[in-house]
Scaffold this active site. Sequence first.
Site, PDB file in Angstrom:
ATOM      1  N   ASN A  94       0.826  -1.206   0.000  1.00 24.50           N
ATOM      2  CA  ASN A  94       0.000   0.000   0.000  1.00 24.50           C
ATOM      3  C   ASN A  94       0.861   1.257   0.000  1.00 24.50           C
ATOM      4  O   ASN A  94       1.968   1.268   0.553  1.00 24.50           O
ATOM      5  CB  ASN A  94      -0.926   0.013   1.223  1.00 24.50           C
ATOM      6  CG  ASN A  94      -1.873  -1.167   1.231  1.00 24.50           C
ATOM      7  OD1 ASN A  94      -2.116  -1.780   0.191  1.00 24.50           O
ATOM      8  ND2 ASN A  94      -2.373  -1.524   2.403  1.00 24.50           N
ATOM      9  N   HIS A 111       5.953  -0.562  -2.640  1.00 22.90           N
ATOM     10  CA  HIS A 111       5.461   0.079  -3.867  1.00 22.90           C
ATOM     11  C   HIS A 111       5.470   1.594  -3.777  1.00 22.90           C
ATOM     12  O   HIS A 111       4.823   2.261  -4.592  1.00 22.90           O
ATOM     13  CB  HIS A 111       4.034  -0.410  -4.186  1.00 22.90           C
ATOM     14  CG  HIS A 111       3.999  -1.842  -4.645  1.00 22.90           C
ATOM     15  ND1 HIS A 111       2.832  -2.568  -4.719  1.00 22.90           N
ATOM     16  CD2 HIS A 111       4.984  -2.688  -5.028  1.00 22.90           C
ATOM     17  CE1 HIS A 111       3.108  -3.793  -5.149  1.00 22.90           C
ATOM     18  NE2 HIS A 111       4.402  -3.889  -5.333  1.00 22.90           N
ATOM     19  N   CYS A 138      12.747  19.858  -8.195  1.00 24.89           N
ATOM     20  CA  CYS A 138      13.321  19.127  -7.052  1.00 24.89           C
ATOM     21  C   CYS A 138      14.105  20.123  -6.182  1.00 24.89           C
ATOM     22  O   CYS A 138      14.907  20.902  -6.708  1.00 24.89           O
ATOM     23  CB  CYS A 138      14.265  18.045  -7.597  1.00 24.89           C
ATOM     24  SG  CYS A 138      15.357  17.311  -6.367  1.00 24.89           S
TER      25      CYS A 138
HETATM   26  C1  BV8 Z   1       8.790  -5.705 -11.089  1.00 26.71           C
HETATM   27  C2  BV8 Z   1       1.553   1.312  -7.450  1.00 26.71           C
HETATM   28  C3  BV8 Z   1      10.871  -6.232 -12.022  1.00 26.71           C
HETATM   29  C4  BV8 Z   1       1.087   1.885  -6.153  1.00 26.71           C
HETATM   30  C5  BV8 Z   1       1.348  -0.964  -8.172  1.00 26.71           C
HETATM   31  C6  BV8 Z   1       6.081 -12.311 -12.742  1.00 26.71           C
HETATM   32  C7  BV8 Z   1       4.974 -12.870 -13.346  1.00 26.71           C
HETATM   33  C8  BV8 Z   1       4.025 -12.081 -13.979  1.00 26.71           C
HETATM   34  C9  BV8 Z   1       4.197 -10.670 -14.044  1.00 26.71           C
HETATM   35  C10 BV8 Z   1       5.303 -10.130 -13.458  1.00 26.71           C
HETATM   36  C11 BV8 Z   1       6.244 -10.929 -12.805  1.00 26.71           C
HETATM   37  N1  BV8 Z   1       7.220 -10.117 -12.319  1.00 26.71           N
HETATM   38  C12 BV8 Z   1       6.943  -8.833 -12.654  1.00 26.71           C
HETATM   39  C13 BV8 Z   1       5.767  -8.807 -13.347  1.00 26.71           C
HETATM   40  C14 BV8 Z   1       5.140  -7.609 -13.888  1.00 26.71           C
HETATM   41  C15 BV8 Z   1       4.291  -6.879 -12.872  1.00 26.71           C
HETATM   42  C16 BV8 Z   1       3.116  -7.721 -12.443  1.00 26.71           C
HETATM   43  O1  BV8 Z   1       3.140  -8.346 -11.402  1.00 26.71           O
HETATM   44  N2  BV8 Z   1       2.076  -7.666 -13.244  1.00 26.71           N
HETATM   45  C17 BV8 Z   1       0.852  -8.364 -12.879  1.00 26.71           C
HETATM   46  C18 BV8 Z   1      -0.344  -7.486 -13.241  1.00 26.71           C
HETATM   47  C19 BV8 Z   1       0.812  -9.695 -13.554  1.00 26.71           C
HETATM   48  N3  BV8 Z   1       5.062  -6.483 -11.697  1.00 26.71           N
HETATM   49  C20 BV8 Z   1       5.826  -5.374 -11.760  1.00 26.71           C
HETATM   50  O2  BV8 Z   1       5.941  -4.692 -12.752  1.00 26.71           O
HETATM   51  C21 BV8 Z   1       6.582  -4.993 -10.491  1.00 26.71           C
HETATM   52  N4  BV8 Z   1       7.937  -4.708 -10.847  1.00 26.71           N
HETATM   53  O3  BV8 Z   1       8.543  -6.858 -10.947  1.00 26.71           O
HETATM   54  O4  BV8 Z   1       9.980  -5.246 -11.550  1.00 26.71           O
HETATM   55  C22 BV8 Z   1      12.092  -5.563 -12.449  1.00 26.71           C
HETATM   56  C23 BV8 Z   1      13.207  -6.331 -12.568  1.00 26.71           C
HETATM   57  C24 BV8 Z   1      14.356  -5.725 -12.964  1.00 26.71           C
HETATM   58  C25 BV8 Z   1      14.371  -4.363 -13.239  1.00 26.71           C
HETATM   59  C26 BV8 Z   1      13.230  -3.605 -13.113  1.00 26.71           C
HETATM   60  C27 BV8 Z   1      12.065  -4.206 -12.718  1.00 26.71           C
HETATM   61  C28 BV8 Z   1       6.029  -3.706  -9.887  1.00 26.71           C
HETATM   62  C29 BV8 Z   1       4.710  -3.965  -9.236  1.00 26.71           C
HETATM   63  C30 BV8 Z   1       4.194  -2.677  -8.554  1.00 26.71           C
HETATM   64  C31 BV8 Z   1       3.168  -2.015  -9.405  1.00 26.71           C
HETATM   65  N5  BV8 Z   1       2.537  -0.911  -8.686  1.00 26.71           N
HETATM   66  N6  BV8 Z   1       0.774   0.121  -7.715  1.00 26.71           N
HETATM   67  C32 BV8 Z   1      -0.348   2.281  -6.218  1.00 26.71           C
HETATM   68  O5  BV8 Z   1      -0.781   2.848  -7.248  1.00 26.71           O
HETATM   69  O6  BV8 Z   1      -1.039   2.043  -5.204  1.00 26.71           O
HETATM   70  S1  BV8 Z   1       0.512  -2.417  -8.103  1.00 26.71           S
HETATM   71  C33 BV8 Z   1      -0.944  -2.301  -7.244  1.00 26.71           C
HETATM   72  O7  BV8 Z   1      -1.400  -3.653  -7.055  1.00 26.71           O
HETATM   73  C34 BV8 Z   1      -0.823  -1.725  -5.843  1.00 26.71           C
HETATM   74  O8  BV8 Z   1       0.495  -1.473  -5.429  1.00 26.71           O
HETATM   75  C35 BV8 Z   1      -1.399  -2.841  -4.964  1.00 26.71           C
HETATM   76  O9  BV8 Z   1      -0.861  -2.832  -3.727  1.00 26.71           O
HETATM   77  C36 BV8 Z   1      -1.012  -4.026  -5.755  1.00 26.71           C
HETATM   78  C37 BV8 Z   1      -1.669  -5.314  -5.371  1.00 26.71           C
HETATM   79  O10 BV8 Z   1      -3.041  -5.094  -5.251  1.00 26.71           O
HETATM   80  P1  BV8 Z   1      -3.720  -5.475  -3.835  1.00 26.71           P
HETATM   81  O11 BV8 Z   1      -3.083  -4.675  -2.765  1.00 26.71           O
HETATM   82  O12 BV8 Z   1      -3.717  -6.949  -3.674  1.00 26.71           O
HETATM   83  O13 BV8 Z   1      -5.183  -4.921  -4.042  1.00 26.71           O
HETATM   84  P2  BV8 Z   1      -6.392  -5.638  -4.814  1.00 26.71           P
HETATM   85  O14 BV8 Z   1      -7.465  -4.614  -4.966  1.00 26.71           O
HETATM   86  O15 BV8 Z   1      -5.877  -6.368  -5.997  1.00 26.71           O
HETATM   87  O16 BV8 Z   1      -6.901  -6.763  -3.784  1.00 26.71           O
HETATM   88  C38 BV8 Z   1      -7.429  -6.377  -2.537  1.00 26.71           C
HETATM   89  C39 BV8 Z   1      -7.776  -7.650  -1.784  1.00 26.71           C
HETATM   90  O17 BV8 Z   1      -8.292  -7.275  -0.499  1.00 26.71           O
HETATM   91  C40 BV8 Z   1      -8.845  -8.478  -2.463  1.00 26.71           C
HETATM   92  O18 BV8 Z   1      -8.457  -9.828  -2.502  1.00 26.71           O
HETATM   93  C41 BV8 Z   1     -10.083  -8.296  -1.568  1.00 26.71           C
HETATM   94  O19 BV8 Z   1     -10.857  -9.473  -1.495  1.00 26.71           O
HETATM   95  C42 BV8 Z   1      -9.470  -8.014  -0.234  1.00 26.71           C
HETATM   96  N7  BV8 Z   1     -10.295  -7.192   0.646  1.00 26.71           N
HETATM   97  C43 BV8 Z   1     -11.136  -6.190   0.294  1.00 26.71           C
HETATM   98  N8  BV8 Z   1     -11.711  -5.681   1.407  1.00 26.71           N
HETATM   99  C44 BV8 Z   1     -11.198  -6.356   2.469  1.00 26.71           C
HETATM  100  C45 BV8 Z   1     -10.294  -7.320   1.985  1.00 26.71           C
HETATM  101  N9  BV8 Z   1      -9.637  -8.170   2.796  1.00 26.71           N
HETATM  102  C46 BV8 Z   1      -9.872  -8.053   4.118  1.00 26.71           C
HETATM  103  N10 BV8 Z   1     -10.715  -7.148   4.655  1.00 26.71           N
HETATM  104  C47 BV8 Z   1     -11.397  -6.297   3.868  1.00 26.71           C
HETATM  105  N11 BV8 Z   1     -12.253  -5.416   4.421  1.00 26.71           N
END
Ligand code: BV8
Length: 230
Positions: A94, A111, A138
């Site tokens: 977060n 992140h 900056c």
């Molecule tokens: C990188 C910015 C490498 C901040 C975000 C391997 C395989 C496949 C793909 C990849 C891989 N490695 C890298 C990738 C690419 C990519 C990726 O993962 N793509 C996905 C879509 C497949 N990853 C990246 O690019 C990462 N970088 O790996 O770099 C590298 C290597 C060398 C050199 C350079 C780079 C960077 C990832 C970061 C991206 N930035 N956001 C912002 O805007 O907030 S991601 C975004 O998603 C947020 O950060 C967030 O935190 C994150 C995950 O989401 P969640 O937090 O899980 O939120 P979501 O809504 O999805 O789910 C909420 C959950 O809560 C639900 O399950 C729900 O049921 C539950 N919930 C709801 N209410 C409640 C609850 N639970 C309990 N109580 C409640 N009340």
Amino acid sequence: MNSDAISSIVILTGAGISAESGLATFRGPDGLWEGHRVEDVCTPEALARDPLLVHRFYDERRAKLAEVLPNAAHDALAALDAAWAGDLLIVTQNVDDLHERAGARRLVHMHGALNSALCAACGKAAPWSGALSPGTACAGCAAPRLRPDIVFFGEMPYEMDRIYDAIAEANLFVSIGTSGAVYPAAGFVQTAREAGARTIELNLEPSAGSALFDESRMGPATRLVPDLVR
Ligand code: BV8
């Protein structure tokens, strides 16, 4: 928490832990991504293509953050952090500051953070509140290159060595409020299993990685987290 065999804890949190504070999650019905395509607001290409849209997306979330408060789940983790004599690290995906406002200290924002601005020229980050417009200079290097201090898709998350070192030592890994959709965070549970840790998931619904957890407890974080920590 039954602390018999536990000496070292890693806790991963996602948007779900802040949902009951009033902050939108990403992939729910009214999720943040619903209003925008990820490619349009959370990639370096988006920032270069339409800086005003990207800055507005983060300005709106930074403004909203000032209106909300930590909830019982943040408070329970902060109390655990204060009371736990062993190793503990909260790794949050977060970008809100609700963990620190609840009092958590042993915390990593992998992140980035809404209340920080990053200079794309010199790489320095500085605290930031209020709107951040493209072209803001900056304070350190005077270049007009300040951007949200957010890890975009395709960028390296922060403090990965510290995170993997903590997981290697952990004998308890807890995931709270994350869909397990984004890597490398979504891979931490597998790394923890390989290190021999017990793995527990607290989430509102099954996540992409639920099958990898020794135990999955479904429900709201404000109920499940205090129960776990107690
Ligand atoms: C990188 C910015 C490498 C901040 C975000 C391997 C395989 C496949 C793909 C990849 C891989 N490695 C890298 C990738 C690419 C990519 C990726 O993962 N793509 C996905 C879509 C497949 N990853 C990246 O690019 C990462 N970088 O790996 O770099 C590298 C290597 C060398 C050199 C350079 C780079 C960077 C990832 C970061 C991206 N930035 N956001 C912002 O805007 O907030 S991601 C975004 O998603 C947020 O950060 C967030 O935190 C994150 C995950 O989401 P969640 O937090 O899980 O939120 P979501 O809504 O999805 O789910 C909420 C959950 O809560 C639900 O399950 C729900 O049921 C539950 N919930 C709801 N209410 C409640 C609850 N639970 C309990 N109580 C409640 N009340």
